[in-house]
Each structure stands twice: as structure tokens, then as C-alpha cells.
Scaffold this active site. Sequence first.
Site, PDB file in Angstrom:
ATOM      1  N   ASP A 300       0.780  -1.262   0.000  1.00 12.88           N
ATOM      2  CA  ASP A 300       0.000   0.000   0.000  1.00 12.88           C
ATOM      3  C   ASP A 300       0.800   1.296   0.000  1.00 12.88           C
ATOM      4  O   ASP A 300       0.228   2.366  -0.217  1.00 12.88           O
ATOM      5  CB  ASP A 300      -0.917   0.119   1.242  1.00 12.88           C
ATOM      6  CG  ASP A 300      -2.163  -0.714   1.134  1.00 12.88           C
ATOM      7  OD1 ASP A 300      -2.416  -1.266   0.053  1.00 12.88           O
ATOM      8  OD2 ASP A 300      -2.881  -0.816   2.132  1.00 12.88           O
ATOM      9  N   ASP A 525      -8.896  -7.872   7.996  1.00 13.85           N
ATOM     10  CA  ASP A 525      -8.341  -6.624   7.449  1.00 13.85           C
ATOM     11  C   ASP A 525      -8.467  -5.471   8.440  1.00 13.85           C
ATOM     12  O   ASP A 525      -7.818  -4.435   8.262  1.00 13.85           O
ATOM     13  CB  ASP A 525      -9.103  -6.216   6.186  1.00 13.85           C
ATOM     14  CG  ASP A 525      -8.901  -7.196   5.061  1.00 13.85           C
ATOM     15  OD1 ASP A 525      -7.752  -7.589   4.798  1.00 13.85           O
ATOM     16  OD2 ASP A 525      -9.910  -7.582   4.420  1.00 13.85           O
TER      17      ASP A 525
END
Length: 590
Positions: A300, A525
Site C-alpha cells: 500500500d 483486514d
Amino acid sequence: MNKLRERVGRLRPQRLLAGAAAVAVVGAGVSLISSGAAVAAPGCSVAYSANSWGSGFTASIDITNAGDPITSWTLEFDYAGNQAGGSAWGGTLTQTGKHVKIVNAAYNGSLATGAKTNVGFNGTYSGTNANPTSFTLNGVACNGGTNPSPTPTVEPTVEPTVEPTPQPGTHLDNPYAGAKWYVNPDWSAKAAAEPGGSAISNQPTAVWLDTIAAINAPAGSGYTTSLRGHLDNALAQNATLAQFVIYNLPGRDCAALASNGELGPTEINRYKTDYIDPIAAIQADPKYASIRIVNIVEIDSLPNLVTNAGSAAGSTEACRTMLANGNYSTGIAYALSKLRAAGSNTYNYIDAAHHGWLGWDSNFAPAATLFAETAKKATGGVNTVDGFITNTANYSALSEPFVKIGTTVNGTTVRQSKWLDWNQYTDELTFAQAFRNQLVSAGFNSNIGMLIDTSRNGWGGSARPTAASTSNDLNTFVDASRIDRRIHAGNWCNQSGAGIGERPKAAPASGIDAYTWIKPPGESDGSSSLIPTGPNNPGGKGFDRMCDPTYTGNDRNGNSLSGALPNAPVSGAWFSAQFRQLLANAHPAL
Ligand code: BGC
């Protein structure tokens, strides 16, 4: 773990896979032709490798045409045992008893002299999974195979095509080809304890080094196994490849709150000395030289600098800070340098988000440029990078058979639908292949390979469309035809309806080094509500509303519902209900 969108892009030509470096020694198919002949006549060499896991295996076969150019081919071989091949990629497989025939696919029938192609398939067996040793191509025997062929009695007229067996010390083009992948026993035990979990509990998954403590796993840290412990386990498994996620940048996860890390935005020196240096030192231990150590570098982070650090909707102050202070790129360049220098057996793959993040033109080329600028700062520059990974933090479908980028509804491109919102890609595979080319244009080596994380993008089960919709309404057509059942492609947290995707597999498609499970299925997550720091949140993870099923969204997900499952624990913690859903919706089915 999120995304942003933008407009307009262009598809670039795809390259053919450069061929996986396999374990085999390959002989020259033309070695027995009469003296003085030019390259002529039929000839071939074949390198077969298999990654077995007890009852199943993935076979990868490199076929080199060592004779005249051909326009179609049939590869044949026999198994010694009861191996049964499944459907192949790169060709069509049929099997009668022990005899296997693979006929070329439409795209790889034509092979020039010296050209190589790769086919593969998953199979099952019991007992011993011995590799076949003799092969024919179009009825002509190929020298080579998994064992060196006997020395020819007639002088060869053409230099043999020899791919040496990789030795410790060789840095391979595709480390996944022919490797036996490490199965993390800690994840495996959790998976096996779930009903039906043993169907996948022997699959390889990555180990996340998500804090400094994860390296040595001291008592009370919450980690069961240290980095050395995993590498020792890998040796005990006779594994030749192990995957680690490097995930501890200063100011980590700047656009979301669920995976904030332990290092503040300015703590670049701790990142270098307390995190990367010890990892590199352990990976450099000659004891582990037989293991291809794959490092997945910082999920990310660089994508967030591309889309979420400016003034575009969805940008955050935290990402602007990390762009301004340079510590994401400084940290990544340092990681690339040190980890690659740890040994010829280490491999770096940088995170490249996913198609629903970088698939718009405004993000696509700028991302490749930023990645290249970052890698060029490493000692060793772009040579420290073996490839890129997509889809680790997301659930994007691998392929969308009914919604292709060229599909139109009543003359209108599907790109105009709400779901695609002008994206240039409809799925991960087409994105990853095109992005590979963009990365090469940006300065990366032409033999880089992509990884696609397929741990949670299966989208099987009863909700999976089996045909294109017949609707003439653009949005109805796209929404009813797409495999990806998310509410919005910007949704990323514990997605309702998701399933296990393709099983880990080497060299599955052109330009792709592997499908692999980096995000371990069953690990959350992010929590669906705030969990205070304490026993259920030892790392002080934040609460991101994208993990709250009641959240109605923001600019990054088109102000849609989050699509997250309820009752989720903090990121990384075991989420049994999610694991069970993933099993139930696996595609291919288990
Ligand atoms: C978490 C990590 C975890 C990883 C794998 C991330 O979202 O922040 O702590 O190790 O997922 O589950």
C-alpha cells in the site's frame, strides 16, 4: 488498504513470458542430426518441474523448439505412477491411463527456432510423484527432461541449449518456478482447526513481519515463530521458497486506520537499524542459502503516495506528510538494497496495489514512474527488483469473462458504467500484465515478473454469474455480469461474499511469476468497531470505518456501503467467520 480512482488510460502490448527458470537440465533436441546440417529438422527440449503437497501438485513445463519453426505442437509423455493431470494453462491436456498429451493453445502454437513456451496444470497423485523423464514434441523425442539425458554418441552440430540446475548462488528469473513453497505451520494450524479447513491448510502462505518484534518473536510478544524459526521450518519441510512481507514503514497505512504501524512518520532510522538490518542479517545466513527468500515489500505504501497524498478527494494529511518527508521511498530504497544484498537467493517484489486503484491513466504511468524513481535510489538500482505484486490488500477478481474492457452495451463501453468508472481494466490479470509493461517502460528490467495475490478473490458460490447478462441497461449489465460481487471496487475490508481464489501456482500466465497467497485467508483486514488497546488489540490498531458494515462510505468508495463483514477482530487477527465464508465461496471450488 484502499484505492482511488481517476480517468482514461491505454492498454499496452503484453509480452510473452520469458519462461520460468526450472529445475531441469535440458538437452539439445538437435544434437543428433547429421554433421554439417544447419538448424533444421524437428528438435525440442523440455524442462518439467512439479511442486507437490502430498496429494496434489502443480506442474510447470518449459518447451523449447530446437528445430525448424513450427506452427502447432503436441507434447507427449508418460507418468510412472498414478498421477492425473487436470486442465492445463498454455495448452489442452488429455490423458489416457499414464499417457499425457498436451496440444498448444491458440497463442503459443507458433514457435520459432529457439523459442520457448510454458504450460502447466494442477494434478493429483498418491504415493510417489516422480517426474516424467522422456518427452516427445510432434512425435519427435526431446532430449532432456528432469534428468540429464545420456551424452549423445554423435557429435552435435548445434550448441546444446542447456539450462543448468539452479545451484545456491544462482539468482533466478522466476524463483517460483520449480520451487517447493514453505507452508507456515502457524497459519496452517488455524486453518485446519476450522470445519473443512484441511482442504486448504497445506497451502503456502506468506509470513508477515509486521513489527520489529515479529523478527525474533520473544516470549509474550504474541508471535509464535521468529524469522529464523520460519526459515528453519522451511529447511525441515525441504522447502526451496519462503515468502515474507516487509511491512513496518514509518507512518504505515497513511490512508487508512486499520493497519497503522508502530513507527511514527519520522522514525526512519529505527526502520533501518532495528527492522531491515536484522532481517537482512538473518536472511544472509548461509544456512538458508538453499531457500529462495521472497520479500514482498511494503503493501500500500507507494500507491498511497500516488493517489492519496495530494489534493484529490480521499487524500489524507498522513499521506501528504509521508510524501513530503520522503520516508516511504527512503525506507523502501533501503529495504530493496539491504534485502537484495543479503544473498543471491533473495528476491524483492514491490506492492503495486490493484486494478481498482492504479488502473486509471492518471494513476497508472505516474505509479510506474514513482516506483522506478524509488528503486533507482537503492544500491543496485532497478536490479534490486524482481517484480511486483498486486491484490494483496484487496479482493479484485482475477478475470472477468463477461465484462471485458472492449465489451459494449447498446454501443456504450462498459468503461462508462458506475462499476468501472472509466477504469482501463476490468480485472487483475489484464491489469498486472499491462502494468508489467509500463514498469519496464519506466526503467525496470524486461524480465521482471508479476505476482497476483489470489487468496481471497475467488467469488464462487451461488452468487457467481455463469453467463453475461442479457440486459440492455449498462449498469444492470455490468453489475449482473461481473464476477467480483463487491458493492464498489474501492471496498477493501473483510468483504462479504468473497471466496478463496486460484491456488498458489508458478508461472500461470504470460508475465506472471505466480499466483500466491500473501494475505493469509482468515486474517482480518480490520475491526468492525473500535477495539481498545488491550488483550484483543495488543498492537493498538485503529478503527477504520471501511471495516464497519453500517458505514455508508466516502469519496474513495463512491459513498457506498463498505460491504464489510460484521464482528471482525483487529487486522491480522484470526477471523473465523470470514475464513468459513472464504471456503464456502472458493473458486475454483475446493
Ligand atoms: C495487518 C498485519 C497482518 C497482515 C496479515 C495486515 O492488515 O496490519 O498486522 O500481519 O494484515 O494478516
